[in-house]
Structure formats: C-alpha cells, structure tokens
Design a protein around this motif. Structure first.
Motif, mmCIF file in Angstrom:
data_model
loop_
_atom_site.group_PDB
_atom_site.id
_atom_site.type_symbol
_atom_site.label_atom_id
_atom_site.label_comp_id
_atom_site.label_asym_id
_atom_site.label_seq_id
_atom_site.Cartn_x
_atom_site.Cartn_y
_atom_site.Cartn_z
ATOM 1 N N GLY A 108 8.408 -3.793 -7.473
ATOM 2 C CA GLY A 108 9.863 -3.792 -7.505
ATOM 3 C C GLY A 108 10.508 -4.130 -6.186
ATOM 4 O O GLY A 108 11.711 -4.432 -6.134
ATOM 5 N N VAL A 109 9.734 -4.108 -5.105
ATOM 6 C CA VAL A 109 10.290 -4.438 -3.789
ATOM 7 C C VAL A 109 10.746 -5.894 -3.733
ATOM 8 O O VAL A 109 11.788 -6.212 -3.139
ATOM 9 C CB VAL A 109 9.244 -4.144 -2.698
ATOM 10 N N GLY A 151 16.620 -0.284 4.755
ATOM 11 C CA GLY A 151 15.701 0.780 5.152
ATOM 12 C C GLY A 151 15.018 1.427 3.967
ATOM 13 O O GLY A 151 13.830 1.752 4.010
ATOM 14 N N VAL A 152 15.773 1.614 2.865
ATOM 15 C CA VAL A 152 15.176 2.179 1.651
ATOM 16 C C VAL A 152 14.099 1.245 1.103
ATOM 17 O O VAL A 152 13.019 1.687 0.674
ATOM 18 C CB VAL A 152 16.265 2.449 0.599
ATOM 19 N N CYS A 200 8.493 -0.192 0.222
ATOM 20 C CA CYS A 200 7.395 -1.155 0.384
ATOM 21 C C CYS A 200 6.180 -0.480 1.021
ATOM 22 O O CYS A 200 5.055 -0.626 0.547
ATOM 23 C CB CYS A 200 7.872 -2.330 1.215
ATOM 24 N N ILE A 201 6.423 0.263 2.102
ATOM 25 C CA ILE A 201 5.307 0.923 2.801
ATOM 26 C C ILE A 201 4.678 1.995 1.926
ATOM 27 O O ILE A 201 3.460 2.038 1.739
ATOM 28 C CB ILE A 201 5.806 1.521 4.131
ATOM 29 N N LEU A 244 0.408 3.961 -1.547
ATOM 30 C CA LEU A 244 0.010 4.678 -2.759
ATOM 31 C C LEU A 244 -0.837 3.807 -3.670
ATOM 32 O O LEU A 244 -1.804 4.275 -4.289
ATOM 33 C CB LEU A 244 1.271 5.158 -3.492
ATOM 34 N N THR A 245 -0.499 2.512 -3.737
ATOM 35 C CA THR A 245 -1.255 1.596 -4.597
ATOM 36 C C THR A 245 -2.692 1.451 -4.124
ATOM 37 O O THR A 245 -3.647 1.640 -4.899
ATOM 38 C CB THR A 245 -0.570 0.220 -4.617
ATOM 39 N N PHE A 246 -2.869 1.121 -2.859
ATOM 40 C CA PHE A 246 -4.217 0.882 -2.358
ATOM 41 C C PHE A 246 -5.011 2.184 -2.233
ATOM 42 O O PHE A 246 -6.239 2.174 -2.342
ATOM 43 C CB PHE A 246 -4.156 0.164 -1.010
ATOM 44 N N TRP A 247 -4.315 3.302 -1.994
ATOM 45 C CA TRP A 247 -5.021 4.583 -1.972
ATOM 46 C C TRP A 247 -5.508 4.952 -3.365
ATOM 47 O O TRP A 247 -6.666 5.351 -3.539
ATOM 48 C CB TRP A 247 -4.104 5.684 -1.447
#
Length: 341
Positions: free
Chosen positions: A9-10, A70-71, A76-77, A82-85
């Motif tokens: 969604g980013v 900023g949001v 994104c970060i 969370l995705t790669f973890w």
C-alpha cells in the motif's frame, strides 16, 4: 501478510502524496494589480494580502503533507520489516526441517551410495537445494500479497477520485505491468545462477588456477597455452553477446514504448474528462487517480523482481525428494531385521 499489505500500500500512497505535492507547487495565482482599478481576487483589500494568503495556505498545506510523508515512511519501514521478518521466519523454519530431514536421509544410506556421490557434491547440494526450496516457498506468497495490495489500493483510490479514468487504468494494468517488469529486469538484472561443473573452465577459474600454480606453469612454459585457454573461455562465456545486446535493446525499447503510449492515452483521456465534466472533477482528482495507479504498477514490478527461477527450484526439489524417498540397502538407523540377544 499484514506487513506485506502495508508494504504494497505504500506505492499508491506515494502517488497520492506526489499528486498533492504537485498541486501545491503549481497553485494557480490570479493576476492582480492595485492600480488598474480591477477588483482584488477573493475580496482582499490589497494584492499583497491576496498573495500573502496564498503563500500562507501553501506553507500550511506543505506542513500537513510532510506529516503524511512521515507516516508513509514509517509504514514503508515497518511494513517491510514485518514482511521480511514474518516470511523469513517461516522460510527459515522450513529450511531447517528440510536440512534435518535430508541429513537424516544421508545417514541412512549405505556405503556404496557415497562411492557414487562425492561428499563435496552432497554437502553442496544439501546447502544450495535447501536454500532454493526455501526461497521458492516464501517469495511467491510475499510477492503476490505485495503486488495485490499495491494494485488494489491504487485502483480503489483511482475509482474514488475519478472512476472513468480508473476503468481505463484497469484495461492498461496488464500491459503496464508487463512493461514495468521488463524495465525492472533491465535495471536490476536477473540471477542466472552458476554451473559448478564449468566453474574451473570459466575465465575466472582459469585465472585462479594459473596463479595458484604459477611455478608449474612457468616450469612447463605453459604461459601461451593458458593465455589461449583464457581467450577461448571468454568467448564461450558470452557466445551470443551481439544478439543478447540487441535483444536487451529491443526489449527495453518495447517497454518504454508501451509505457509512454499508455501514459499519453491516459493523459489525453484525463484531460478530456476535465474539459467535459468540469463540475465533477478537478485537476487534483486527475493527478491522484493517475499517479495512484502509476505508482501501484511500480510496486507490481518490484514485487516480482526477486522471485527465484522455477526451473532451478524444481531440480533442487527433485534431488531433495529423491534422497528422502530413497530406500537404503543397509540402513544403519533402521530398527527392523534380526537382533542379537
């Protein structure tokens, strides 16, 4: 999956904020002159008050949009972490189970099995095949969720702000996705893998072998021979470099042609909607509807860029399952058979 949805969604949110930024920078300012006797725009007493009001509004809007930037940065970060973890944790657990099962199957094999298969090749396959199988199990799911989130979010935003444009964008999504994927491969490249059987015959392998055995090469006067071998290896490493370069240029040109043609079509259609229905849509609606879909397609191309080669993964999976299903002639871990009292 939640992190993948956030990461996907980013991309359309970039498009929304990019549209708002353009709308701020290109704010329309009406002509104003205190001496010509014409009324001051928007009922202000002086032109300076009118200009100052527009400047204050642009400044306040820029601060407001900076907060949303900023949001988006935080999303994104956090989303990618969370995705790669999450997918990395699941893939590593699968990788551990595959390695344990494969190693246990190796221990069950008879001595004759290791006479036909060297220990080096077995350990190398145990490492590489399990890693490839791990990449193929987690990457497609991650790529699909990120791509679906990006495209769906972009289309929903486009429908909200200018639904006729969104209908045109839906018809252009397959072509734009194909063109963007080609462009991403041109810029980032693809992992073509390595062939361990020809590693020593490669240009780098010949150089390493020659330098490691420098005294032997010098004693046997093999300098010219090694130089000829190196030239031959260079030719064999890229046998069709002219055709490959031509095809790279053609595919890159086709990608740019498709993208620019679709961009021109969308710009024309968006302008037609603005002039035909000025009471229903404004310029900012068109910008958001356009850039939300465009940036969503960037996410579509980026999501599928790192997906592993399915053919190489199938070979690795075949070797793993062959070893797991192979029945050893003399199984040292089996509890069957006769036992001494």
């Amino acid at each position: 999956s939640i992190g993948a949805v956030m990461a996907g969604g980013v991309f359309p949110m970039w498009g929304v904020l990019f549209s708002e930024t353009i709308n701020i920078l290109y704010r329309r300012v009406l002509p104003c002159d205190n001496d010509d006797g014409e009324p001051i725009p928007q009922g202000f007493d002086t032109c300076e008050d009118y200009w100052q009001d527009i400047a204050d509004d642009m400044r306040d809007s820029s601060f407001f949009i900076a907060i949303f930037w900023g949001v988006v940065v935080f999303g994104c970060i956090f989303g990618n972490m969370l995705t790669f973890w999450g997918f990395g944790m699941a893939s590593e657990r699968l990788n551990k189970r595959v390695r344990d099962s494969t190693f246990a199957a190796l221990l069950r094999q008879e001595v004759a099995f290791f006479d036909k298969h060297s220990v080096g090749s077995i350990t190398s396959q145990l490492q590489d095949d399990a890693a490839k199988l791990q990449a193929f199990s987690g990457e497609p799911i991650r790529a699909f969720v990120v791509a679906a989130s990006s495209v769906v979010t972009g289309l929903v935003l486009s429908f909200i702000f200018m639904w006729p444009f969104a209908l045109l964008a839906i018809g252009c999504v397959p072509l734009m996705g194909f063109a963007t994927s080609i462009e991403m491969k041109q810029f980032l490249g693809e992992d073509e893998g390595t062939d361990t059987a020809d590693e020593l015959n490669s240009p780098g392998g010949i150089i390493v072998e020659t330098l490691l055995n420098m005294r032997t090469v010098s004693a046997l006067t093999l300098e010219e021979r090694r130089y000829d071998d190196y030239e031959s290896a260079l030719v064999k490493s890229e046998p069709n470099y002219k055709m490959d370069s031509l095809m790279a240029g053609v595919t890159g040109g086709i990608s740019q042609f498709i993208q620019q043609w679709i961009n021109a079509l969308q710009m024309w259609f968006g302008g037609w909607l603005l002039f035909t229905f000025p009471e229903d849509y404004d310029f900012n609606d068109f910008l958001i509807a356009n850039f939300a879909v465009l940036f969503a397609l960037f996410g579509l191309g980026a999501a599928f860029q790192d997906v592993s080669d399915s053919a190489a993964v199938k070979l690795s999976a075949g070797r793993i399952f062959y070893l797991l299903d192979r029945v050893s002639s003399i199984d040292p871990l089996s509890e069957e058979g006769k036992k001494l009292d």
